[in-house]
Design a protein around this motif. Structure first.
Motif, PDB file in Angstrom:
ATOM      1  N   PRO A  62      15.293  21.636  -4.802  1.00 52.76           N
ATOM      2  CA  PRO A  62      15.571  22.943  -5.363  1.00 52.76           C
ATOM      3  C   PRO A  62      15.379  23.788  -5.551  1.00 52.76           C
ATOM      4  O   PRO A  62      15.463  24.640  -6.265  1.00 52.76           O
ATOM      5  N   ALA A  63      13.934  23.440  -4.862  1.00 51.70           N
ATOM      6  CA  ALA A  63      13.335  24.694  -4.408  1.00 51.70           C
ATOM      7  C   ALA A  63      14.109  25.531  -3.296  1.00 51.70           C
ATOM      8  O   ALA A  63      13.297  27.031  -3.879  1.00 51.70           O
ATOM      9  N   ARG A  64      15.178  24.850  -2.842  1.00 51.55           N
ATOM     10  CA  ARG A  64      15.678  26.173  -2.206  1.00 51.55           C
ATOM     11  C   ARG A  64      16.769  27.255  -2.797  1.00 51.55           C
ATOM     12  O   ARG A  64      17.473  28.774  -2.343  1.00 51.55           O
ATOM     13  N   ILE A  65      16.951  27.078  -4.470  1.00 51.21           N
ATOM     14  CA  ILE A  65      17.267  27.849  -4.949  1.00 51.21           C
ATOM     15  C   ILE A  65      16.379  29.425  -5.128  1.00 51.21           C
ATOM     16  O   ILE A  65      15.097  29.423  -5.386  1.00 51.21           O
ATOM     17  N   GLY A  66      17.330  30.481  -4.982  1.00 52.73           N
ATOM     18  CA  GLY A  66      17.703  31.697  -4.314  1.00 52.73           C
ATOM     19  C   GLY A  66      16.470  31.386  -3.460  1.00 52.73           C
ATOM     20  O   GLY A  66      16.740  33.772  -3.523  1.00 52.73           O
ATOM     21  N   GLU A  67      17.058  31.871  -2.411  1.00 54.93           N
ATOM     22  CA  GLU A  67      16.710  31.761  -1.280  1.00 54.93           C
ATOM     23  C   GLU A  67      17.897  32.791  -0.855  1.00 54.93           C
ATOM     24  O   GLU A  67      18.876  33.352  -0.675  1.00 54.93           O
ATOM     25  N   ARG A  68      17.413  33.779  -0.175  1.00 54.72           N
ATOM     26  CA  ARG A  68      18.579  34.627   0.824  1.00 54.72           C
ATOM     27  C   ARG A  68      18.661  34.013   1.807  1.00 54.72           C
ATOM     28  O   ARG A  68      18.703  33.343   3.242  1.00 54.72           O
ATOM     29  N   GLU A  89      27.487  16.675  -2.218  1.00 51.16           N
ATOM     30  CA  GLU A  89      25.776  15.805  -2.001  1.00 51.16           C
ATOM     31  C   GLU A  89      25.398  16.741  -0.811  1.00 51.16           C
ATOM     32  O   GLU A  89      26.420  16.532   0.460  1.00 51.16           O
ATOM     33  N   GLY A  90      24.705  16.859  -0.847  1.00 48.19           N
ATOM     34  CA  GLY A  90      23.527  17.575   0.625  1.00 48.19           C
ATOM     35  C   GLY A  90      24.204  18.741   1.130  1.00 48.19           C
ATOM     36  O   GLY A  90      24.283  19.689   2.312  1.00 48.19           O
ATOM     37  N   GLN A  91      25.187  19.817  -0.402  1.00 45.60           N
ATOM     38  CA  GLN A  91      25.678  21.257   0.025  1.00 45.60           C
ATOM     39  C   GLN A  91      24.987  22.114  -1.006  1.00 45.60           C
ATOM     40  O   GLN A  91      24.290  21.523  -2.028  1.00 45.60           O
ATOM     41  N   VAL A  92      24.830  23.120  -0.786  1.00 44.67           N
ATOM     42  CA  VAL A  92      24.416  24.580  -1.778  1.00 44.67           C
ATOM     43  C   VAL A  92      25.364  25.461  -2.580  1.00 44.67           C
ATOM     44  O   VAL A  92      26.208  25.822  -1.872  1.00 44.67           O
ATOM     45  N   LEU A  93      25.623  25.810  -2.865  1.00 45.93           N
ATOM     46  CA  LEU A  93      27.127  27.251  -4.217  1.00 45.93           C
ATOM     47  C   LEU A  93      25.504  27.961  -3.085  1.00 45.93           C
ATOM     48  O   LEU A  93      25.327  28.309  -3.784  1.00 45.93           O
ATOM     49  N   ILE A  94      26.393  29.327  -2.795  1.00 43.81           N
ATOM     50  CA  ILE A  94      26.085  30.764  -2.541  1.00 43.81           C
ATOM     51  C   ILE A  94      26.929  31.170  -3.172  1.00 43.81           C
ATOM     52  O   ILE A  94      27.846  30.978  -3.054  1.00 43.81           O
ATOM     53  N   ARG A  95      25.528  32.448  -4.311  1.00 42.40           N
ATOM     54  CA  ARG A  95      26.395  33.189  -4.554  1.00 42.40           C
ATOM     55  C   ARG A  95      26.816  34.641  -3.233  1.00 42.40           C
ATOM     56  O   ARG A  95      25.751  34.879  -3.058  1.00 42.40           O
ATOM     57  N   GLY A 118      35.619  29.657   3.399  1.00 41.48           N
ATOM     58  CA  GLY A 118      34.473  30.270   3.556  1.00 41.48           C
ATOM     59  C   GLY A 118      33.692  31.109   2.484  1.00 41.48           C
ATOM     60  O   GLY A 118      34.027  31.007   0.983  1.00 41.48           O
ATOM     61  N   GLY A 119      34.179  32.903   2.961  1.00 41.49           N
ATOM     62  CA  GLY A 119      32.965  33.388   2.261  1.00 41.49           C
ATOM     63  C   GLY A 119      34.172  34.095   1.411  1.00 41.49           C
ATOM     64  O   GLY A 119      33.224  35.428   1.379  1.00 41.49           O
ATOM     65  N   PHE A 120      35.680  34.684   1.464  1.00 37.63           N
ATOM     66  CA  PHE A 120      35.485  35.680   1.069  1.00 37.63           C
ATOM     67  C   PHE A 120      35.839  35.332  -0.513  1.00 37.63           C
ATOM     68  O   PHE A 120      36.686  35.056  -0.625  1.00 37.63           O
ATOM     69  N   ALA A 121      35.127  35.387  -1.591  1.00 33.92           N
ATOM     70  CA  ALA A 121      34.799  35.036  -2.601  1.00 33.92           C
ATOM     71  C   ALA A 121      33.346  35.310  -3.003  1.00 33.92           C
ATOM     72  O   ALA A 121      32.901  35.517  -2.827  1.00 33.92           O
ATOM     73  N   GLN A 122      33.645  35.173  -4.682  1.00 37.93           N
ATOM     74  CA  GLN A 122      32.244  35.484  -4.868  1.00 37.93           C
ATOM     75  C   GLN A 122      31.011  34.361  -4.622  1.00 37.93           C
ATOM     76  O   GLN A 122      30.417  34.429  -4.978  1.00 37.93           O
ATOM     77  N   PHE A 123      32.100  33.614  -4.433  1.00 37.82           N
ATOM     78  CA  PHE A 123      30.515  31.960  -4.209  1.00 37.82           C
ATOM     79  C   PHE A 123      31.601  30.615  -3.214  1.00 37.82           C
ATOM     80  O   PHE A 123      33.141  31.070  -2.850  1.00 37.82           O
ATOM     81  N   ALA A 124      30.585  30.774  -2.383  1.00 37.66           N
ATOM     82  CA  ALA A 124      31.130  29.392  -1.246  1.00 37.66           C
ATOM     83  C   ALA A 124      29.759  28.414  -1.482  1.00 37.66           C
ATOM     84  O   ALA A 124      29.063  28.737  -1.553  1.00 37.66           O
ATOM     85  N   VAL A 125      30.572  27.261  -1.297  1.00 38.83           N
ATOM     86  CA  VAL A 125      29.795  26.104  -0.634  1.00 38.83           C
ATOM     87  C   VAL A 125      29.411  25.764   0.782  1.00 38.83           C
ATOM     88  O   VAL A 125      30.166  25.915   1.251  1.00 38.83           O
ATOM     89  N   ALA A 126      28.634  25.067   0.864  1.00 36.80           N
ATOM     90  CA  ALA A 126      28.294  24.801   1.939  1.00 36.80           C
ATOM     91  C   ALA A 126      26.984  24.237   2.199  1.00 36.80           C
ATOM     92  O   ALA A 126      26.271  23.815   1.564  1.00 36.80           O
ATOM     93  N   HIS A 127      26.789  23.154   3.596  1.00 31.55           N
ATOM     94  CA  HIS A 127      25.836  21.775   3.949  1.00 31.55           C
ATOM     95  C   HIS A 127      24.394  23.093   3.416  1.00 31.55           C
ATOM     96  O   HIS A 127      25.135  23.476   4.676  1.00 31.55           O
ATOM     97  N   SER A 128      23.909  22.357   3.345  1.00 26.71           N
ATOM     98  CA  SER A 128      22.274  22.456   3.374  1.00 26.71           C
ATOM     99  C   SER A 128      21.904  22.761   4.464  1.00 26.71           C
ATOM    100  O   SER A 128      20.768  23.812   5.085  1.00 26.71           O
ATOM    101  N   GLU A 129      21.890  21.627   5.646  1.00 27.72           N
ATOM    102  CA  GLU A 129      21.766  21.677   6.617  1.00 27.72           C
ATOM    103  C   GLU A 129      21.809  23.207   7.567  1.00 27.72           C
ATOM    104  O   GLU A 129      21.727  23.411   8.546  1.00 27.72           O
ATOM    105  N   GLY A 153      23.103  20.866  -4.556  1.00 27.30           N
ATOM    106  CA  GLY A 153      23.783  19.302  -4.243  1.00 27.30           C
ATOM    107  C   GLY A 153      22.727  18.230  -4.554  1.00 27.30           C
ATOM    108  O   GLY A 153      21.929  18.758  -3.965  1.00 27.30           O
ATOM    109  N   ASP A 154      22.802  17.092  -5.065  1.00 29.70           N
ATOM    110  CA  ASP A 154      22.194  15.841  -4.525  1.00 29.70           C
ATOM    111  C   ASP A 154      21.676  15.994  -3.386  1.00 29.70           C
ATOM    112  O   ASP A 154      22.092  15.990  -2.455  1.00 29.70           O
ATOM    113  N   GLY A 155      20.391  15.564  -3.125  1.00 31.81           N
ATOM    114  CA  GLY A 155      19.640  15.044  -2.451  1.00 31.81           C
ATOM    115  C   GLY A 155      19.026  16.730  -1.715  1.00 31.81           C
ATOM    116  O   GLY A 155      18.779  16.450  -0.189  1.00 31.81           O
TER     117      GLY A 155
END
Length: 359
Positions: free
Chosen positions: A106-112, A28-34, A138-149, A101-103
Protein backbone atom coordinates in the motif's frame (compact mmCIF):
# COMPACT_ATOMS: atom_id res chain seq x y z
CA UNK A 1 -15.13 7.65 -15.77
CA UNK A 2 -14.39 9.44 -19.03
CA UNK A 3 -12.68 7.23 -21.61
CA UNK A 4 -12.26 6.70 -25.34
CA UNK A 5 -13.34 3.27 -26.52
CA UNK A 6 -12.22 1.73 -29.80
CA UNK A 7 -15.30 -0.11 -31.04
CA UNK A 8 -13.70 -1.93 -33.98
CA UNK A 9 -11.12 -1.63 -36.74
CA UNK A 10 -11.78 1.30 -39.06
CA UNK A 11 -11.87 5.07 -39.30
CA UNK A 12 -11.92 7.82 -36.71
CA UNK A 13 -15.62 7.17 -36.14
CA UNK A 14 -14.60 3.97 -34.35
CA UNK A 15 -13.25 6.11 -31.48
CA UNK A 16 -16.14 6.77 -29.09
CA UNK A 17 -15.74 9.21 -26.21
CA UNK A 18 -17.88 8.23 -23.22
CA UNK A 19 -18.38 9.52 -19.68
CA UNK A 20 -20.06 6.42 -18.23
CA UNK A 21 -17.32 3.79 -18.42
CA UNK A 22 -16.90 1.93 -15.12
CA UNK A 23 -13.68 2.67 -13.23
CA UNK A 24 -11.60 -0.53 -13.30
CA UNK A 25 -10.47 -2.16 -10.08
CA UNK A 26 -6.97 -3.55 -9.60
CA UNK A 27 -6.67 -7.30 -9.27
CA UNK A 28 -3.95 -9.27 -7.55
CA UNK A 29 -0.55 -7.76 -8.25
CA UNK A 30 -2.08 -4.72 -9.96
CA UNK A 31 -2.41 -0.99 -9.28
CA UNK A 32 -5.01 1.60 -10.23
CA UNK A 33 -3.56 4.74 -11.80
CA UNK A 34 -5.22 8.12 -12.07
CA UNK A 35 -4.06 9.05 -15.56
CA UNK A 36 -2.47 12.51 -15.78
CA UNK A 37 -1.46 12.35 -19.45
CA UNK A 38 -1.28 9.79 -22.25
CA UNK A 39 0.95 10.07 -25.30
CA UNK A 40 -0.13 9.16 -28.82
CA UNK A 41 1.79 6.73 -31.02
CA UNK A 42 1.73 5.19 -34.47
CA UNK A 43 0.65 1.91 -32.92
CA UNK A 44 -2.61 3.51 -31.72
CA UNK A 45 -3.53 4.39 -35.29
CA UNK A 46 -2.13 1.19 -36.79
CA UNK A 47 -4.26 -0.85 -34.39
CA UNK A 48 -7.39 1.21 -35.03
CA UNK A 49 -7.18 0.87 -38.82
CA UNK A 50 -6.04 -2.76 -38.76
CA UNK A 51 -2.78 -1.91 -40.56
CA UNK A 52 -0.99 -4.89 -39.01
CA UNK A 53 -3.17 -7.27 -41.03
CA UNK A 54 -1.22 -8.98 -43.80
CA UNK A 55 -4.13 -8.07 -46.07
CA UNK A 56 -2.95 -4.42 -45.91
CA UNK A 57 0.01 -3.48 -48.11
CA UNK A 58 -0.31 0.32 -48.07
CA UNK A 59 1.32 2.94 -45.86
CA UNK A 60 -0.31 4.10 -42.62
CA UNK A 61 -1.42 7.47 -43.98
CA UNK A 62 -3.50 5.91 -46.74
CA UNK A 63 -5.98 4.47 -44.26
CA UNK A 64 -5.23 6.64 -41.26
CA UNK A 65 -8.50 8.59 -41.19
CA UNK A 66 -10.95 6.23 -42.86
CA UNK A 67 -9.43 2.79 -42.33
CA UNK A 68 -8.96 0.07 -44.96
CA UNK A 69 -11.51 -1.99 -46.85
CA UNK A 70 -9.30 -5.07 -46.93
CA UNK A 71 -8.65 -5.93 -43.28
CA UNK A 72 -8.67 -9.40 -41.79
CA UNK A 73 -9.76 -8.95 -38.18
CA UNK A 74 -8.07 -12.23 -37.26
CA UNK A 75 -4.57 -10.79 -37.76
CA UNK A 76 -5.17 -7.03 -37.49
CA UNK A 77 -3.37 -6.47 -34.19
CA UNK A 78 0.41 -6.11 -33.86
CA UNK A 79 0.56 -9.47 -32.04
CA UNK A 80 -1.56 -11.26 -34.64
CA UNK A 81 -4.14 -12.11 -31.95
CA UNK A 82 -7.64 -10.72 -32.63
CA UNK A 83 -8.49 -7.72 -30.47
CA UNK A 84 -11.43 -7.70 -28.08
CA UNK A 85 -13.74 -4.70 -28.45
CA UNK A 86 -14.47 -2.27 -27.03
CA UNK A 87 -10.85 -1.54 -26.15
CA UNK A 88 -9.41 1.51 -24.39
CA UNK A 89 -6.16 2.23 -26.24
CA UNK A 90 -3.22 4.29 -25.05
CA UNK A 91 0.25 2.76 -24.72
CA UNK A 92 1.73 5.77 -22.88
CA UNK A 93 0.60 6.47 -19.33
CA UNK A 94 1.88 8.95 -16.77
CA UNK A 95 -0.10 9.27 -13.57
CA UNK A 96 -0.35 8.51 -9.86
CA UNK A 97 -1.22 5.27 -8.10
CA UNK A 98 -4.49 5.68 -6.19
CA UNK A 99 -5.30 2.07 -5.25
CA UNK A 100 -3.48 -1.26 -5.06
CA UNK A 101 -4.66 -4.84 -5.40
CA UNK A 102 -3.82 -7.82 -3.26
CA UNK A 103 -0.11 -8.49 -2.94
CA UNK A 104 0.96 -4.91 -3.66
CA UNK A 105 2.51 -2.75 -0.94
CA UNK A 106 0.00 0.00 0.00
CA UNK A 107 2.98 2.33 0.35
CA UNK A 108 2.92 2.59 -3.45
CA UNK A 109 -0.23 4.73 -3.27
CA UNK A 110 0.67 8.28 -4.28
CA UNK A 111 3.68 7.35 -6.41
CA UNK A 112 4.13 9.20 -9.69
CA UNK A 113 4.60 6.50 -12.29
CA UNK A 114 5.11 5.48 -15.89
CA UNK A 115 3.67 2.24 -17.26
CA UNK A 116 5.97 -0.03 -19.24
CA UNK A 117 4.51 -0.33 -22.73
CA UNK A 118 5.84 -3.74 -23.80
CA UNK A 119 5.14 -6.31 -21.10
CA UNK A 120 6.75 -9.76 -21.39
CA UNK A 121 4.77 -12.99 -21.21
CA UNK A 122 7.40 -14.95 -19.33
CA UNK A 123 5.21 -18.03 -19.04
CA UNK A 124 5.08 -18.28 -22.84
CA UNK A 125 8.76 -17.64 -23.52
CA UNK A 126 11.19 -15.12 -25.06
CA UNK A 127 9.87 -12.72 -27.70
CA UNK A 128 6.29 -13.02 -26.43
CA UNK A 129 4.70 -9.93 -24.94
CA UNK A 130 1.63 -7.72 -24.84
CA UNK A 131 1.31 -4.01 -25.51
CA UNK A 132 -0.41 -1.83 -22.93
CA UNK A 133 -3.53 -0.44 -24.62
CA UNK A 134 -3.76 -3.29 -27.11
CA UNK A 135 -4.12 -6.68 -25.42
CA UNK A 136 -5.40 -4.89 -22.33
CA UNK A 137 -7.02 -1.51 -21.70
CA UNK A 138 -4.62 1.44 -21.64
CA UNK A 139 -4.38 5.12 -20.90
CA UNK A 140 -7.01 6.94 -22.99
CA UNK A 141 -9.14 7.29 -19.88
CA UNK A 142 -9.22 8.92 -16.45
CA UNK A 143 -8.09 5.69 -14.77
CA UNK A 144 -6.10 2.66 -15.87
CA UNK A 145 -5.10 -0.65 -14.28
CA UNK A 146 -1.58 -2.00 -14.73
CA UNK A 147 0.57 -4.73 -13.22
CA UNK A 148 2.61 -3.35 -10.33
CA UNK A 149 5.88 -4.80 -11.61
CA UNK A 150 5.47 -2.92 -14.91
CA UNK A 151 4.51 0.34 -13.20
CA UNK A 152 7.69 2.31 -12.56
CA UNK A 153 8.09 5.10 -10.02
CA UNK A 154 9.72 8.20 -11.52
CA UNK A 155 11.29 11.10 -9.63
CA UNK A 156 11.85 14.16 -11.81
CA UNK A 157 10.60 17.70 -12.34
CA UNK A 158 9.18 17.10 -15.81
CA UNK A 159 5.54 17.88 -16.54
CA UNK A 160 3.04 15.05 -16.84
CA UNK A 161 2.78 15.59 -20.59
CA UNK A 162 6.57 15.42 -20.93
CA UNK A 163 6.71 12.15 -19.01
CA UNK A 164 3.82 10.75 -21.02
CA UNK A 165 5.81 11.34 -24.21
CA UNK A 166 8.36 8.73 -23.14
CA UNK A 167 7.15 5.14 -22.60
CA UNK A 168 6.38 3.79 -26.07
CA UNK A 169 8.56 5.96 -28.32
CA UNK A 170 11.67 6.09 -26.16
CA UNK A 171 11.60 2.46 -25.07
CA UNK A 172 11.12 1.44 -28.71
CA UNK A 173 14.10 3.57 -29.74
CA UNK A 174 16.28 2.42 -26.86
CA UNK A 175 15.43 -1.20 -27.59
CA UNK A 176 16.47 -0.78 -31.23
CA UNK A 177 19.82 0.65 -30.19
CA UNK A 178 20.22 -2.06 -27.56
CA UNK A 179 19.39 -4.77 -30.10
CA UNK A 180 22.15 -3.63 -32.49
CA UNK A 181 24.52 -2.78 -29.61
CA UNK A 182 25.09 0.73 -30.94
CA UNK A 183 28.32 2.34 -29.80
CA UNK A 184 30.34 5.36 -30.93
CA UNK A 185 29.62 4.59 -34.59
CA UNK A 186 27.99 6.15 -37.63
CA UNK A 187 24.22 5.74 -37.49
CA UNK A 188 21.50 6.75 -39.96
CA UNK A 189 18.02 7.33 -38.49
CA UNK A 190 14.96 7.63 -40.72
CA UNK A 191 11.72 9.33 -39.66
CA UNK A 192 13.78 11.41 -37.27
CA UNK A 193 11.14 14.04 -36.51
CA UNK A 194 8.57 11.54 -35.24
CA UNK A 195 8.21 10.25 -31.72
CA UNK A 196 10.48 7.21 -32.04
CA UNK A 197 12.85 8.90 -34.49
CA UNK A 198 13.43 11.98 -32.34
CA UNK A 199 13.97 9.66 -29.36
CA UNK A 200 16.48 7.62 -31.34
CA UNK A 201 18.47 10.75 -32.23
CA UNK A 202 18.86 11.67 -28.56
CA UNK A 203 19.55 8.14 -27.39
CA UNK A 204 22.11 7.52 -30.14
CA UNK A 205 23.97 10.69 -29.19
CA UNK A 206 23.88 9.53 -25.57
CA UNK A 207 25.80 6.44 -26.74
CA UNK A 208 28.41 8.58 -28.49
CA UNK A 209 27.26 7.87 -32.04
CA UNK A 210 27.65 10.21 -35.00
CA UNK A 211 24.06 10.74 -36.12
CA UNK A 212 22.75 11.37 -39.63
CA UNK A 213 19.00 11.94 -39.51
CA UNK A 214 16.37 11.91 -42.24
CA UNK A 215 13.45 14.35 -41.93
CA UNK A 216 11.61 16.98 -43.93
CA UNK A 217 13.40 20.25 -44.67
CA UNK A 218 10.91 22.14 -42.52
CA UNK A 219 11.93 20.12 -39.47
CA UNK A 220 15.68 19.94 -40.06
CA UNK A 221 16.51 22.63 -37.51
CA UNK A 222 14.49 20.96 -34.75
CA UNK A 223 16.06 17.58 -35.45
CA UNK A 224 19.55 19.08 -35.44
CA UNK A 225 18.80 20.69 -32.08
CA UNK A 226 18.12 17.22 -30.68
CA UNK A 227 21.68 16.19 -31.49
CA UNK A 228 21.82 15.12 -35.14
CA UNK A 229 25.18 15.90 -36.73
CA UNK A 230 23.61 16.03 -40.17
CA UNK A 231 20.02 16.14 -41.38
CA UNK A 232 19.08 14.91 -44.86
CA UNK A 233 15.79 15.66 -46.57
CA UNK A 234 13.46 12.68 -46.73
CA UNK A 235 13.33 13.04 -50.54
CA UNK A 236 17.11 12.92 -50.95
CA UNK A 237 18.77 10.02 -52.73
CA UNK A 238 20.59 8.53 -49.75
CA UNK A 239 23.24 6.79 -51.83
CA UNK A 240 24.13 10.04 -53.61
CA UNK A 241 24.05 12.06 -50.40
CA UNK A 242 26.10 9.67 -48.26
CA UNK A 243 27.89 7.36 -50.63
CA UNK A 244 27.93 3.58 -50.52
CA UNK A 245 29.18 1.78 -47.41
CA UNK A 246 29.42 4.88 -45.23
CA UNK A 247 27.13 3.94 -42.32
CA UNK A 248 27.62 1.32 -39.60
CA UNK A 249 24.00 1.11 -38.40
CA UNK A 250 20.62 2.02 -39.91
CA UNK A 251 17.69 2.68 -37.57
CA UNK A 252 14.64 2.58 -39.83
CA UNK A 253 11.09 3.60 -38.98
CA UNK A 254 9.89 4.38 -42.49
CA UNK A 255 10.40 1.50 -44.93
CA UNK A 256 8.72 2.13 -48.27
CA UNK A 257 10.39 2.88 -51.58
CA UNK A 258 13.70 4.11 -50.13
CA UNK A 259 14.40 0.80 -48.40
CA UNK A 260 16.93 -0.70 -50.86
CA UNK A 261 19.10 2.43 -50.54
CA UNK A 262 19.39 1.90 -46.80
CA UNK A 263 21.25 -1.37 -47.38
CA UNK A 264 23.46 0.26 -50.00
CA UNK A 265 24.77 2.89 -47.55
CA UNK A 266 25.51 0.26 -44.89
CA UNK A 267 29.14 -0.70 -44.62
CA UNK A 268 30.27 -4.34 -44.80
CA UNK A 269 29.22 -6.07 -41.61
CA UNK A 270 26.67 -3.31 -40.95
CA UNK A 271 23.48 -3.71 -38.96
CA UNK A 272 19.94 -2.68 -39.88
CA UNK A 273 17.10 -2.50 -37.35
CA UNK A 274 13.45 -1.64 -37.87
CA UNK A 275 10.45 -1.05 -35.62
CA UNK A 276 8.10 0.55 -38.11
CA UNK A 277 7.20 1.10 -41.75
CA UNK A 278 5.04 4.20 -41.99
CA UNK A 279 5.82 4.66 -45.69
CA UNK A 280 4.78 1.11 -46.50
CA UNK A 281 5.49 -2.42 -45.23
CA UNK A 282 6.57 -4.00 -48.50
CA UNK A 283 10.25 -3.89 -49.45
CA UNK A 284 12.36 -5.44 -52.19
CA UNK A 285 15.47 -7.18 -50.90
CA UNK A 286 18.36 -8.15 -53.14
CA UNK A 287 19.75 -11.14 -51.27
CA UNK A 288 23.14 -10.58 -52.91
CA UNK A 289 23.45 -7.27 -51.07
CA UNK A 290 22.60 -9.03 -47.81
CA UNK A 291 25.07 -11.88 -48.03
CA UNK A 292 27.90 -10.33 -50.01
CA UNK A 293 28.14 -7.46 -47.50
CA UNK A 294 27.64 -9.71 -44.46
CA UNK A 295 24.78 -7.56 -43.21
CA UNK A 296 22.60 -8.31 -40.19
CA UNK A 297 18.91 -7.37 -40.21
CA UNK A 298 17.00 -6.98 -36.94
CA UNK A 299 13.33 -6.67 -36.18
CA UNK A 300 12.62 -4.99 -32.87
CA UNK A 301 9.43 -5.30 -30.82
CA UNK A 302 9.93 -7.45 -27.71
CA UNK A 303 12.18 -5.68 -25.22
CA UNK A 304 14.83 -7.03 -22.91
CA UNK A 305 13.67 -6.48 -19.36
CA UNK A 306 16.37 -3.94 -18.56
CA UNK A 307 15.37 -1.53 -21.33
CA UNK A 308 12.54 0.28 -19.56
CA UNK A 309 14.28 0.61 -16.18
CA UNK A 310 17.30 2.02 -18.06
CA UNK A 311 15.00 4.58 -19.70
CA UNK A 312 13.65 5.64 -16.31
CA UNK A 313 17.22 6.17 -15.10
CA UNK A 314 18.00 8.35 -18.13
CA UNK A 315 14.96 10.48 -17.29
CA UNK A 316 15.88 10.82 -13.63
CA UNK A 317 19.48 11.70 -14.51
CA UNK A 318 18.42 14.26 -17.15
CA UNK A 319 20.35 12.42 -19.86
CA UNK A 320 17.54 12.89 -22.39
CA UNK A 321 14.90 15.54 -22.83
CA UNK A 322 11.20 15.35 -23.67
CA UNK A 323 9.84 16.78 -26.89
CA UNK A 324 6.10 17.52 -26.68
CA UNK A 325 4.67 19.25 -29.74
CA UNK A 326 1.15 19.77 -28.42
CA UNK A 327 -1.40 18.57 -25.86
CA UNK A 328 -5.13 17.96 -26.41
CA UNK A 329 -8.13 17.27 -24.17
CA UNK A 330 -8.93 13.55 -24.28
CA UNK A 331 -12.30 14.28 -25.92
CA UNK A 332 -10.45 15.75 -28.91
CA UNK A 333 -8.70 12.49 -29.75
CA UNK A 334 -9.98 12.49 -33.36
CA UNK A 335 -8.48 15.94 -33.98
CA UNK A 336 -5.24 14.82 -32.35
CA UNK A 337 -5.03 11.78 -34.60
CA UNK A 338 -5.74 13.88 -37.69
CA UNK A 339 -2.89 16.19 -36.68
CA UNK A 340 -0.69 13.17 -36.01
CA UNK A 341 -1.34 11.87 -39.52
CA UNK A 342 -0.58 15.30 -41.04
CA UNK A 343 3.01 14.94 -39.74
CA UNK A 344 3.51 18.69 -39.33
CA UNK A 345 4.86 18.34 -35.79
CA UNK A 346 8.18 17.28 -34.32
CA UNK A 347 8.08 15.05 -31.25
CA UNK A 348 4.97 13.82 -29.47
CA UNK A 349 1.28 14.67 -29.23
CA UNK A 350 -0.24 14.05 -25.81
CA UNK A 351 -3.81 13.64 -24.55
CA UNK A 352 -4.93 14.95 -21.17
CA UNK A 353 -8.06 13.54 -19.48
CA UNK A 354 -10.57 15.86 -17.80
CA UNK A 355 -10.12 17.11 -14.23
CA UNK A 356 -6.35 16.98 -14.51
CA UNK A 357 -4.21 19.97 -13.57
CA UNK A 358 -0.94 19.82 -15.54
CA UNK A 359 2.15 19.75 -13.34
Amino acid sequence: MHAVQLTGHGGLDRLVYRDDVPVPRPGEGQVLIRVAAAGMNNTDINTRIGWYSKAVRADTETGGAGGFQAVNDDDASWSGIPLEFPRIQGADVCGHIVMVGDGVDPARIGERVLVQTMQPLREVGPFHCITFGSECDGGFAQFAVAHSEFTHKVDCDWTDAELASMPCAYSTAENMLHRVQLGPERVLITGASGGVGSAAVQLARRRGATVTAVASKAKAGEVAALGADRVLDRNDDLVKALGRETVDVVVDLVGGAQWPGLLEVLCRGGRYVTAGAIAGPMAELDLRTLYLKDLTLFGSTWQDEGVFPDLVSYIENDEIRPLVARTYPLKDIATAQEDFLAKKHTGKLVLVPPDVVER
